[in-house]
Design a protein around this motif. Structure first.
Motif, mmCIF file in Angstrom:
data_model
loop_
_atom_site.group_PDB
_atom_site.id
_atom_site.type_symbol
_atom_site.label_atom_id
_atom_site.label_comp_id
_atom_site.label_asym_id
_atom_site.label_seq_id
_atom_site.Cartn_x
_atom_site.Cartn_y
_atom_site.Cartn_z
ATOM 1 N N GLY A 202 0.455 -1.275 -0.216
ATOM 2 C CA GLY A 202 -0.224 -0.196 0.218
ATOM 3 C C GLY A 202 1.005 0.846 -0.182
ATOM 4 N N VAL A 203 1.955 1.342 0.671
ATOM 5 C CA VAL A 203 3.016 2.329 0.948
ATOM 6 C C VAL A 203 3.738 2.652 -0.483
ATOM 7 N N LEU A 204 3.771 1.260 -0.872
ATOM 8 C CA LEU A 204 4.537 2.252 -2.597
ATOM 9 C C LEU A 204 3.734 1.984 -3.520
ATOM 10 N N ALA A 205 2.941 1.485 -3.187
ATOM 11 C CA ALA A 205 1.749 2.184 -4.426
ATOM 12 C C ALA A 205 1.470 3.284 -4.334
ATOM 13 N N ALA A 206 1.093 3.374 -2.920
ATOM 14 C CA ALA A 206 1.252 5.582 -2.768
ATOM 15 C C ALA A 206 2.210 6.528 -2.960
ATOM 16 N N HIS A 207 3.373 5.534 -3.030
ATOM 17 C CA HIS A 207 4.526 6.322 -3.437
ATOM 18 C C HIS A 207 4.207 6.579 -4.721
ATOM 19 N N SER A 208 4.173 5.655 -5.393
ATOM 20 C CA SER A 208 3.910 5.404 -7.138
ATOM 21 C C SER A 208 2.758 6.256 -7.088
ATOM 22 N N ALA A 209 2.047 6.670 -7.397
ATOM 23 C CA ALA A 209 0.866 7.469 -7.498
ATOM 24 C C ALA A 209 1.178 8.835 -7.360
ATOM 25 N N ALA A 210 2.636 9.182 -6.129
ATOM 26 C CA ALA A 210 2.198 10.041 -5.543
ATOM 27 C C ALA A 210 2.753 11.281 -6.426
ATOM 28 N N ASP A 211 3.711 10.662 -7.496
ATOM 29 C CA ASP A 211 4.510 12.154 -8.318
ATOM 30 C C ASP A 211 3.823 12.532 -9.439
ATOM 31 N N SER A 212 2.534 11.735 -9.505
ATOM 32 C CA SER A 212 2.568 12.596 -11.166
ATOM 33 C C SER A 212 0.935 13.476 -10.356
ATOM 34 N N GLU A 213 -0.127 12.379 -9.634
ATOM 35 C CA GLU A 213 -1.133 12.780 -9.155
ATOM 36 C C GLU A 213 -1.389 14.398 -8.298
ATOM 37 N N MET A 214 -0.519 14.577 -7.799
ATOM 38 C CA MET A 214 -0.514 15.075 -6.031
ATOM 39 C C MET A 214 0.701 16.090 -6.458
ATOM 40 N N GLU A 217 3.407 19.165 -1.317
ATOM 41 C CA GLU A 217 3.233 19.052 -0.116
ATOM 42 C C GLU A 217 2.371 17.573 -0.356
ATOM 43 N N GLU A 218 1.125 17.441 -0.554
ATOM 44 C CA GLU A 218 0.822 15.664 -0.789
ATOM 45 C C GLU A 218 1.615 14.709 -1.528
ATOM 46 N N ALA A 219 2.307 15.366 -1.970
ATOM 47 C CA ALA A 219 3.368 14.370 -2.365
ATOM 48 C C ALA A 219 4.271 13.836 -0.638
ATOM 49 N N LEU A 220 4.646 14.868 -0.786
ATOM 50 C CA LEU A 220 5.637 14.574 0.596
ATOM 51 C C LEU A 220 4.690 13.715 1.780
ATOM 52 N N SER A 221 3.590 14.727 1.554
ATOM 53 C CA SER A 221 2.804 13.972 2.639
ATOM 54 C C SER A 221 2.215 12.914 2.808
ATOM 55 N N THR A 222 2.428 12.292 1.644
ATOM 56 C CA THR A 222 2.438 10.539 0.983
ATOM 57 C C THR A 222 3.366 9.959 2.561
ATOM 58 N N ASP A 223 4.958 10.622 1.478
ATOM 59 C CA ASP A 223 5.951 9.154 1.708
ATOM 60 C C ASP A 223 5.659 9.743 3.050
ATOM 61 N N HIS B 84 -6.612 7.083 -1.395
ATOM 62 C CA HIS B 84 -7.257 7.671 -1.874
ATOM 63 C C HIS B 84 -8.312 8.914 -1.241
ATOM 64 N N ILE B 85 -8.779 8.159 -0.285
ATOM 65 C CA ILE B 85 -9.759 9.672 0.969
ATOM 66 C C ILE B 85 -8.526 10.568 0.777
ATOM 67 N N ARG B 86 -7.274 10.879 1.307
ATOM 68 C CA ARG B 86 -6.436 11.777 2.051
ATOM 69 C C ARG B 86 -6.027 12.155 -0.509
ATOM 70 N N ARG B 87 -5.709 11.726 -1.009
ATOM 71 C CA ARG B 87 -5.190 12.029 -1.744
ATOM 72 C C ARG B 87 -6.200 13.242 -2.018
ATOM 73 N N GLU B 88 -7.535 12.929 -2.627
ATOM 74 C CA GLU B 88 -8.781 13.611 -2.961
ATOM 75 C C GLU B 88 -9.112 14.886 -1.628
ATOM 76 N N LYS B 89 -9.002 14.606 -1.029
ATOM 77 C CA LYS B 89 -8.564 15.659 0.921
ATOM 78 C C LYS B 89 -9.659 15.776 0.849
ATOM 79 N N ARG B 90 -10.598 14.664 1.248
ATOM 80 C CA ARG B 90 -12.419 14.879 1.152
ATOM 81 C C ARG B 90 -12.208 13.968 2.085
ATOM 82 N N VAL B 91 -13.574 14.087 2.740
ATOM 83 C CA VAL B 91 -14.194 12.924 3.765
ATOM 84 C C VAL B 91 -15.136 11.826 2.920
ATOM 85 N N GLU B 92 -15.266 10.726 3.494
ATOM 86 C CA GLU B 92 -16.058 10.152 2.386
ATOM 87 C C GLU B 92 -17.481 10.286 2.399
ATOM 88 N N ARG B 93 -17.829 9.894 0.926
ATOM 89 C CA ARG B 93 -19.645 11.010 0.390
ATOM 90 C C ARG B 93 -20.188 9.745 1.159
#
Lengths: 268, 179
Positions: A202-214, A217-223, B84-93
């Motif tokens: 989960g952590v590595l998946a979140a990291h790989s998703a972080a680069d492109s989509e966030m 600040e969000e990317a660093l917070s995710t890591d 996903h929720i954290r990334r979208e910065k939202r609470v559960e819909r």
């Protein structure tokens, strides 16, 4: 009594989930029906409502095809990897080369010169190669974990320095390095009994998703969140000698990520 | 060796049939869990695929430790959803979009009624305590057994049963309030 009620209710919920009707359940326990009846009514409603949600047939079919092709492509990649004997030979060869590298660099004084180098510096690749060699040559699993934590702390220091120079790209890369080092430590032999495969994935998946989509600040917070999550899991089952190093890295993680984010924000 | 242990062991070794069986028996409930948590069909579909991509990535290193496979799978699903929720910065819909329901009768009025009721249930579950609603989502949404829920959440089965009982009792009170 309460415990018995929870137990009995759970048995009824099992039957409800498997498709049995509430009335059939309650009739067997008339004395309890006054208490359990209303709860089973609500449970029936929840089972009916949530249970009715299904993926669309198109999505189900498309997903099945996609997962199947993903499965076979991974299998093909795995089978094309070199055999065990080759890997064994390669591992010995790499270990020997790493030893030669460390000895030669130490002799030439380059090792000392590379210690303080930064990611954009000339000696930096030498520094990371030496670190990898030291991890590989570690005499025990404990030493290996200690080194991985120590190098993760080095990456944090470098990250703060690069943030103070406003180099956000390198900061993100270094944050990812920290996560990778922590994940590598958690998959080491020292934590073999630790069941955190899914957390690591989960952590590595979140990291790989972080680069492109966030955002940055969000990317660093995710890591940071991912690395802290893994370290917290590791801390609970780590040998006592390793705990202070893990705790120190956890403190450094919170501190240095905050510092890097605010440095980058102020330089933006 | 149990049937599940046999399937997992074979899937870890790269047996396509075994992986296929594990996939088929869990696909709907992973989707349902994500859908009822997120209330959005497109997001639930994306995350369901991501969950199974992660499963494929990690299954090679999965070691059988007498822990149900579903617990491992739903921990991945749960982590994915939290990320996903954290990334979208939202609470559960609370409000969901148009739902895909397995109703035999395709009457639009009945579907609309069903959607309204589902909304109410989802809304009220989301008002429970975090521990209670997590148990309700996994137990009633994903259809996991108490043992699987306990293992996925790292709690004892006794705690899960108590959370389930108290959660449904609180939900009943909430459902009795006017909408």
């Amino acid at each position: 009594m309460t415990h018995g009620m929870h137990e009995l209710f759970d048995q009824y919920v099992d039957r409800l989930i498997s498709g049995e009707e509430t009335a059939v359940c309650v009739v067997h326990d008339l004395d309890l029906s006054e208490v359990l009846g209303p709860l089973l009514e609500t449970s029936t409603l929840v089972v009916q409502q949530l249970g009715a949600v299904e993926p669309s047939p198109e999505f189900r079919q498309a997903s099945r095809t996609w997962v199947r092709s993903l499965f076979f492509s991974r299998l093909a990649r795995k089978e094309s990897r070199p055999g065990f004997l080759f890997m064994w030979w390669q591992r010995r060869w790499v270990t020997a080369m790493a030893t030669v590298l460390v000895v030669c660099l130490a002799g030439m004084g380059l090792l000392a010169a590379s210690v303080d180098s930064l990611p954009n510096g000339f000696f930096y690749p030498m520094k990371t190669a030496t670190e990898q060699a030291r991890v590989m040559l570690a005499v025990s699993d404990l030493d290996r974990a200690q080194l991985q934590l120590q190098f993760a702390e080095c990456r944090l220091d470098e990250m703060t320095t690069m943030a103070s120079r406003g180099d956000s790209d390198t900061v993100v890369l270094l944050a990812g390095e920290v996560t990778q080092l922590v994940a590598q430590m958690c998959t080491g032999a020292l934590f073999e009994s630790l069941d955190i495969d899914s957390e690591i994935a989960g952590v590595l998946a979140a990291h790989s998703a972080a680069d492109s989509e966030m955002s940055l600040e969000e990317a660093l917070s995710t890591d940071r969140a991912g690395a802290l999550q893994l370290l917290q899991c590791a801390l609970d089952s780590a040998p006592p000698e390793l705990r202070p190093t893990i705790e120190r890295l956890m403190a450094a993680l919170s501190r240095d990520f905050d510092a890097s984010i605010s440095l980058l924000e102020s330089s933006a | 060796m149990s049937v599940e242990q046999d399937l997992v062991t074979r899937a870890v070794q790269g047996d396509a049939d075994a992986f296929g069986q594990l996939y088929e028996s869990n696909f709907d409930r992973v989707y349902r869990y994500l859908y009822v948590r997120l209330g959005n069909q497109a997001e639930a579909e994306d995350l369901t695929q991501e969950v199974f991509a992660n499963v494929l990535e990690a299954i090679g290193s999965l070691k059988w430790r007498n822990v149900p496979y579903a617990s491992w799978l739903f921990r991945i699903a749960h982590n994915k959803m939290i990320d996903h929720i954290r990334r979208e910065k939202r609470v559960e819909r609370v409000d969901s979009d148009e739902t895909v329901l397995s109703l035999d009768d395709p009457d639009p009025a009945e579907i609309a009624e069903h959607n309204l009721q589902l909304e109410r249930v989802r809304h009220n579950i989301s008002r429970l305590s975090p521990a209670q609603r997590e148990v309700i989502w996994l137990r009633f949404g994903a259809g996991l057994s108490t043992t699987e829920v306990a293992s996925a959440l790292g709690k004892s089965t006794g705690t899960v049963k108590a959370l389930q009982y108290n959660g449904i009792a609180s939900l009943r009170k909430l459902m009795e309030q006017p909408a």
